[in-house]
Design a protein around this motif. Structure first.
Motif, PDB file in Angstrom:
ATOM      1  N   ASP A  11       5.043   6.308   5.507  1.00  0.00           N
ATOM      2  CA  ASP A  11       5.688   6.521   3.368  1.00  0.00           C
ATOM      3  C   ASP A  11       5.455   8.477   3.458  1.00  0.00           C
ATOM      4  O   ASP A  11       4.401   8.652   4.666  1.00  0.00           O
ATOM      5  N   SER A  23       2.015   8.601   5.033  1.00  0.00           N
ATOM      6  CA  SER A  23       1.212   7.926   6.182  1.00  0.00           C
ATOM      7  C   SER A  23       1.715   6.810   6.853  1.00  0.00           C
ATOM      8  O   SER A  23       3.053   7.466   6.823  1.00  0.00           O
ATOM      9  N   ASN A  40       0.571  -0.787   0.018  1.00  0.00           N
ATOM     10  CA  ASN A  40       0.031   0.507  -0.212  1.00  0.00           C
ATOM     11  C   ASN A  40       0.594   1.431  -0.206  1.00  0.00           C
ATOM     12  O   ASN A  40       0.793   2.071  -0.462  1.00  0.00           O
ATOM     13  N   GLY A  75      -7.492  -5.629   1.374  1.00  0.00           N
ATOM     14  CA  GLY A  75      -6.008  -5.628   2.385  1.00  0.00           C
ATOM     15  C   GLY A  75      -5.892  -4.887   3.645  1.00  0.00           C
ATOM     16  O   GLY A  75      -5.554  -5.976   4.331  1.00  0.00           O
ATOM     17  N   LEU A  76      -6.207  -4.177   4.421  1.00  0.00           N
ATOM     18  CA  LEU A  76      -5.948  -3.415   5.743  1.00  0.00           C
ATOM     19  C   LEU A  76      -6.618  -4.465   6.230  1.00  0.00           C
ATOM     20  O   LEU A  76      -6.846  -4.665   7.978  1.00  0.00           O
ATOM     21  N   ILE A 113     -11.126   3.305   6.849  1.00  0.00           N
ATOM     22  CA  ILE A 113     -10.429   2.117   5.820  1.00  0.00           C
ATOM     23  C   ILE A 113      -9.906   0.841   6.150  1.00  0.00           C
ATOM     24  O   ILE A 113      -9.759  -0.455   5.441  1.00  0.00           O
ATOM     25  N   GLY A 132      -6.274  -3.631  -6.422  1.00  0.00           N
ATOM     26  CA  GLY A 132      -6.965  -4.245  -5.123  1.00  0.00           C
ATOM     27  C   GLY A 132      -8.361  -4.261  -4.746  1.00  0.00           C
ATOM     28  O   GLY A 132      -9.585  -3.948  -5.802  1.00  0.00           O
ATOM     29  N   THR A 133      -8.743  -5.453  -3.747  1.00  0.00           N
ATOM     30  CA  THR A 133      -9.599  -5.751  -3.459  1.00  0.00           C
ATOM     31  C   THR A 133     -11.008  -4.195  -2.030  1.00  0.00           C
ATOM     32  O   THR A 133     -11.843  -4.895  -2.217  1.00  0.00           O
ATOM     33  N   GLY A 134      -9.771  -3.828  -1.207  1.00  0.00           N
ATOM     34  CA  GLY A 134     -10.289  -3.111  -0.123  1.00  0.00           C
ATOM     35  C   GLY A 134     -10.247  -4.714   0.595  1.00  0.00           C
ATOM     36  O   GLY A 134     -10.477  -4.123   1.615  1.00  0.00           O
ATOM     37  N   ILE A 161      -3.902   9.698   3.674  1.00  0.00           N
ATOM     38  CA  ILE A 161      -5.920   9.746   4.432  1.00  0.00           C
ATOM     39  C   ILE A 161      -6.000  10.922   4.785  1.00  0.00           C
ATOM     40  O   ILE A 161      -5.825  10.945   5.739  1.00  0.00           O
ATOM     41  N   LYS A 195       2.282   1.699  -3.486  1.00  0.00           N
ATOM     42  CA  LYS A 195       0.719   2.136  -4.254  1.00  0.00           C
ATOM     43  C   LYS A 195       0.959   3.589  -3.793  1.00  0.00           C
ATOM     44  O   LYS A 195       0.382   4.497  -5.018  1.00  0.00           O
ATOM     45  N   PHE A 196       0.546   4.210  -3.235  1.00  0.00           N
ATOM     46  CA  PHE A 196       0.055   5.601  -2.633  1.00  0.00           C
ATOM     47  C   PHE A 196       1.512   7.119  -2.322  1.00  0.00           C
ATOM     48  O   PHE A 196       1.400   7.286  -1.753  1.00  0.00           O
ATOM     49  N   HIS A 255      -6.563   2.828  -9.151  1.00  0.00           N
ATOM     50  CA  HIS A 255      -5.592   1.483  -8.653  1.00  0.00           C
ATOM     51  C   HIS A 255      -6.010  -0.069  -8.453  1.00  0.00           C
ATOM     52  O   HIS A 255      -8.008  -0.402  -8.307  1.00  0.00           O
ATOM     53  N   LYS A 281     -13.288  -1.848   1.185  1.00  0.00           N
ATOM     54  CA  LYS A 281     -13.173   0.256   1.118  1.00  0.00           C
ATOM     55  C   LYS A 281     -12.362   0.642   1.147  1.00  0.00           C
ATOM     56  O   LYS A 281     -10.689  -0.001   0.642  1.00  0.00           O
ATOM     57  N   GLN A 282     -12.141   1.404   0.177  1.00  0.00           N
ATOM     58  CA  GLN A 282     -11.336   1.597  -1.115  1.00  0.00           C
ATOM     59  C   GLN A 282     -11.532   3.404  -0.598  1.00  0.00           C
ATOM     60  O   GLN A 282     -12.694   4.182  -1.325  1.00  0.00           O
ATOM     61  N   VAL A 283     -11.632   3.856   0.242  1.00  0.00           N
ATOM     62  CA  VAL A 283     -10.737   5.640  -0.140  1.00  0.00           C
ATOM     63  C   VAL A 283     -11.053   5.978  -1.314  1.00  0.00           C
ATOM     64  O   VAL A 283     -10.226   5.751  -2.317  1.00  0.00           O
TER      65      VAL A 283
HETATM   66  P1  ADP Z   1      -7.226  -2.294  -1.470  1.00  0.00           P
HETATM   67  O1  ADP Z   1      -6.960  -2.769  -2.138  1.00  0.00           O
HETATM   68  O2  ADP Z   1      -7.612  -1.240  -2.051  1.00  0.00           O
HETATM   69  O3  ADP Z   1      -5.376  -1.742  -0.948  1.00  0.00           O
HETATM   70  P2  ADP Z   1      -6.300  -1.753   1.519  1.00  0.00           P
HETATM   71  O4  ADP Z   1      -7.564  -2.353   2.429  1.00  0.00           O
HETATM   72  O5  ADP Z   1      -5.014  -2.272   1.650  1.00  0.00           O
HETATM   73  O6  ADP Z   1      -6.927  -1.794  -0.290  1.00  0.00           O
HETATM   74  O7  ADP Z   1      -6.809  -0.144   1.932  1.00  0.00           O
HETATM   75  C1  ADP Z   1      -8.208   0.615   1.730  1.00  0.00           C
HETATM   76  C2  ADP Z   1      -7.763   2.659   1.196  1.00  0.00           C
HETATM   77  O8  ADP Z   1      -7.336   2.109   2.217  1.00  0.00           O
HETATM   78  C3  ADP Z   1      -7.004   2.106   0.231  1.00  0.00           C
HETATM   79  O9  ADP Z   1      -7.838   1.871  -0.762  1.00  0.00           O
HETATM   80  C4  ADP Z   1      -6.478   3.573   0.269  1.00  0.00           C
HETATM   81  O10 ADP Z   1      -7.672   4.529  -0.511  1.00  0.00           O
HETATM   82  C5  ADP Z   1      -6.158   3.920   1.879  1.00  0.00           C
HETATM   83  N1  ADP Z   1      -4.867   3.207   1.421  1.00  0.00           N
HETATM   84  C6  ADP Z   1      -4.299   2.463   2.371  1.00  0.00           C
HETATM   85  N2  ADP Z   1      -3.126   2.074   2.814  1.00  0.00           N
HETATM   86  C7  ADP Z   1      -3.351   3.851   2.457  1.00  0.00           C
HETATM   87  C8  ADP Z   1      -0.937   4.350   2.801  1.00  0.00           C
HETATM   88  N3  ADP Z   1      -0.510   3.711   2.853  1.00  0.00           N
HETATM   89  N4  ADP Z   1      -1.025   5.177   1.607  1.00  0.00           N
HETATM   90  C9  ADP Z   1      -2.529   6.045   1.404  1.00  0.00           C
HETATM   91  N5  ADP Z   1      -4.193   5.403   1.589  1.00  0.00           N
HETATM   92  C10 ADP Z   1      -3.776   4.433   1.694  1.00  0.00           C
END
Ligand code: ADP
Length: 662
Positions: A444, A503, A412, A478-479, A457, A474-476, A449, A415-416, A472, A462-464
């Protein structure tokens, strides 16, 4: 009475004596006795204590009632007139002449001598202090009114709360119901309840319960509060809350009193809710099962795709290179999604467990960094890691799950983040009782966020939505998975983030330390795949696998490492081969016809202990690992396998068997 005036002297004398006698009798009475004539003139008074008179007797004797009795005069004169007119005794109740004195009197007026001439008419007024009786009557009336009011209130509140009251008198056997009880049981108020007829309203199984509770209320003085079913006089089914409590007298239970509340509606809603919840749970389980089965099914052909792509990587023309890279990227991404969904369904079904083994933490970090090196470099960001000197190298952990936590966060972060750096910080917080508490930070310098989104998140799917990054992948999940994995380690993950600045995700995990810290660390593998070519020449491997694509992929990969495996399609054929050949290692698939991988591993472990067994499976469940750990089989090569992983395991065997020297 004319005959009195005609009496002779003797009679007169007798009368005189009688009068004296009477006078002394009268003065001994509690009452005050007045004699008046028909003109309402006071003639005489007898009283045991003259001070109780309303005025000294000289002041009223010879005077008329109307002249001396002030405000009470009218009451008295009218009463006396009535007695004279009717010839019958009368009485009047009045309050003390002084309104400040709270005393009440009753005067009885009797005609004694009825003469036609008023001045010869003789009447006796006897006055009695009735204050005590009067007060008692008033008090009684007040009590009655209060009782009535409280009855009305009870009625009202029982009506409002749909509560009925009841009482069972153990001494008389009588049962009392309040009005609402009649309504609750649908009975007319002429119904005479008994304990038997009351219990008969309860459903058979519930009657046993309330019977038992009543008995315990009597024998053990225990109150009760139950939810039971009744069938009313009109045949309606109702749910009631039945409360009962013993009433004691001299430490003996003399009654049971209680309340019954109609809770039919509440109960029906509750049952409706439970039904809905069960249905929702079933639906969710079906969804999870479906997801789980589908993901497993998709993994099998995907293994083939990834395997073939990996083989192509070893041998391709220049213009195929980009296609292969894209193919591997897409296949890896699909695999990542499927693994996320599988993990998520496991989390939802509470099936996720940690499999603890001894782990080289330094190596784990190094591998993770290697894995992300190219994606970070491609974006022009630095990937740094700082491990404090005192962080232990070897810990007891679940390497897959710990790796997954860090992978998710670093992936992540890269990616961000578009410029700057992604940092992994690892610090030892404490070592106590053979346990190390380690602090992890993934930091990072990315988009950050917004504060209002930080709370959500960690929610699943949930994808913000941050406009520039909407596309991008992803499934939302991961977190959500990361958070669950941290919780599985009995900890919590925290987030600090500022939009535009970056973050920071951080958490503390406690790990047991291995008892013997002097064992050699893990074998390290060079990152460059090309350098593995023909490195394992001489290693004798048996591959037991029934899927032709998997056989082809594994065989080709092994050949690249210089290994020419014997391939068989089931356990039976494998056992034939091991009889006559010498193998250093065997790769065993699990799901095969005839003798499957589990049975085969057990037999080989016992009969051919020199052959190093490697389970070659797409089942990444923790249970699989545990099952094999029981028979001392620890090496598991997941399908699809990374060529490096296969190499690493085989290199270890080759070194241990002296096929190659390190
Ligand atoms: P995804 O599969 O979309 O990465 P996650 O559950 O890992 O799903 O993350 C959810 C959302 O949290 C992401 O879509 C992103 O908007 C936000 N996010 C996660 N990590 C970061 C980060 N390091 N910096 C900014 N936004 C983040």
């Amino acid at each position: 009475m004319d005959h009195i005036s005609q009496n002779d002297g003797e009679t007169e004398k007798k009368l005189q004596e009688l009068a004296t006698h009477l006078q002394s009798l009268l003065t001994s009475l509690e009452d005050i006795v007045f004699e008046i004539d028909g003109t309402q003139t006071f003639k005489n008074v007898w009283v045991h204590d003259e001070t109780v008179l309303f005025m000294p007797k000289e002041k009223f004797l010879g005077k008329k009632i109307a002249d001396v009795m002030g405000p009470l005069a009218a009451l008295f004169t009218k009463a006396v007139d009535d007695v004279i007119r009717t010839g019958k005794a009368g009485e009047v109740v009045y309050k003390h002449i002084d309104s400040a004195v709270n005393k009440w009197y009753k005067v009885r007026i009797r005609p004694v001598v009825k003469a036609s001439e008023l001045k010869n008419y003789v009447l006796v007024l006897s006055i009695q202090d009735i204050t005590p009786q009067r007060l008692a009557k008033l008090a009684l009336q007040e009590t009655k009114e209060k009782l009535e009011l409280s009855n009305q209130l009870l009625d009202f509140s029982q009506e409002l709360s749909k509560t009925a009251g009841w009482e069972f008198n153990l001494q008389t056997g009588a049962v009392f119901w309040t009005r609402q009880a009649y309504r609750l049981f649908d009975k007319k108020e002429d119904f005479e309840p008994s304990i038997e007829s009351t219990l008969a309203f309860f459903k058979d199984s519930d009657r046993k319960i309330i019977d038992k509770c009543n008995e315990e209320a009597i024998t053990q003085k225990k109150p009760y509060d139950l939810e039971l079913r009744i069938v009313t006089g009109k045949g309606a089914n109702k749910w009631v809350r039945a409360i009962g409590a013993p009433v004691m007298k001299d430490n003996e239970v003399v009654m049971i009193r209680g309340a019954l509340m109609d809770i039919t509606l509440k109960k029906e809603n509750e049952l409706e809710l439970i039904k809905a919840r069960n249905e929702a749970e079933n639906a969710s389980r079906t969804k999870s099962d479906f997801l789980s089965i589908m993901s497993h099914e998709i993994r099998t052909p995907l293994n083939g795709i990834i395997g073939i792509a990996n083989l192509l990587k070893l041998n391709h023309t220049i213009d195929q290179e980009e296609h292969i890279r894209n193919l591997i990227f897409s296949a890896d991404h699909l695999m990542e999604l499927i693994n996320d969904i599988l993990d998520f369904t496991k989390i939802e079904n509470d099936k996720l467990e940690l499999t603890l083994v001894e782990v080289d933490l330094f190596q784990l970090i190094k591998n993770i960094k290697n894995q992300f090196k190219s994606s970070a470099t491609a974006k022009g960001i630095r990937l740094k890691s700082f491990l404090d000197d005192d962080v232990p190298q070897r810990i007891i952990a679940d390497p897959v799950r710990l790796g997954q936590i860090l992978n998710n966060l670093i992936s992540n972060a890269i990616k961000f983040t578009d410029k700057g750096e992604v940092t992994l910080l690892i610090k030892l917080l404490s070592v106590k009782g053979g346990k190390a508490l380690i602090h992890f930070v993934v930091k990072d310098t990315g988009i950050g966020i917004p504060e209002e989104l930080q709370g959500s998140i960690f929610e699943s799917f949930k994808q913000v939505q941050q406009s520039a990054y909407r596309k991008h992948s992803g499934t939302g999940l991961g977190l959500t998975i990361t958070q669950k994995l941290v919780e599985l380690h009995n900890s919590r993950i925290f987030l600090k983030s500022r939009p535009g600045v970056g973050s920071q995700f951080y958490f503390d995990l406690a790990f047991d330390l291995p008892s013997d810290q002097n064992q050699p660390g893990y074998l390290t593998v060079s990152a460059e795949l090309a350098s593995y070519r023909q490195k394992l020449t001489g290693l004798q491997v048996l591959l037991v696998e029934d899927n032709p694509i998997n056989i082809m992929v594994a065989q080709k990969q092994l050949e690249y490492f210089g290994v020419f495996p014997d391939c068989v399609r089931n356990g039976k054929e494998a056992l034939e081969l091991v009889k006559n050949n010498r193998y250093h290692a065997a790769l065993l698939d699990l799901h095969m016809p005839e003798i499957d991988g589990y049975a085969l591993a057990e037999i080989m472990r016992k009969e051919y202990p020199d052959i190093h067994l490697i389970i070659f499976t797409a089942d990444i469940m923790a249970e699989v690992k545990m099952e094999f750990a029981k028979i001392n089989v620890y090496d598991i090569l997941n399908k699809p396998f990374a060529p490096e992983e296969m190499f690493e395991i085989l290199l270890k065997v080759a070194q241990a068997r002296g096929v190659i020297t390190a």
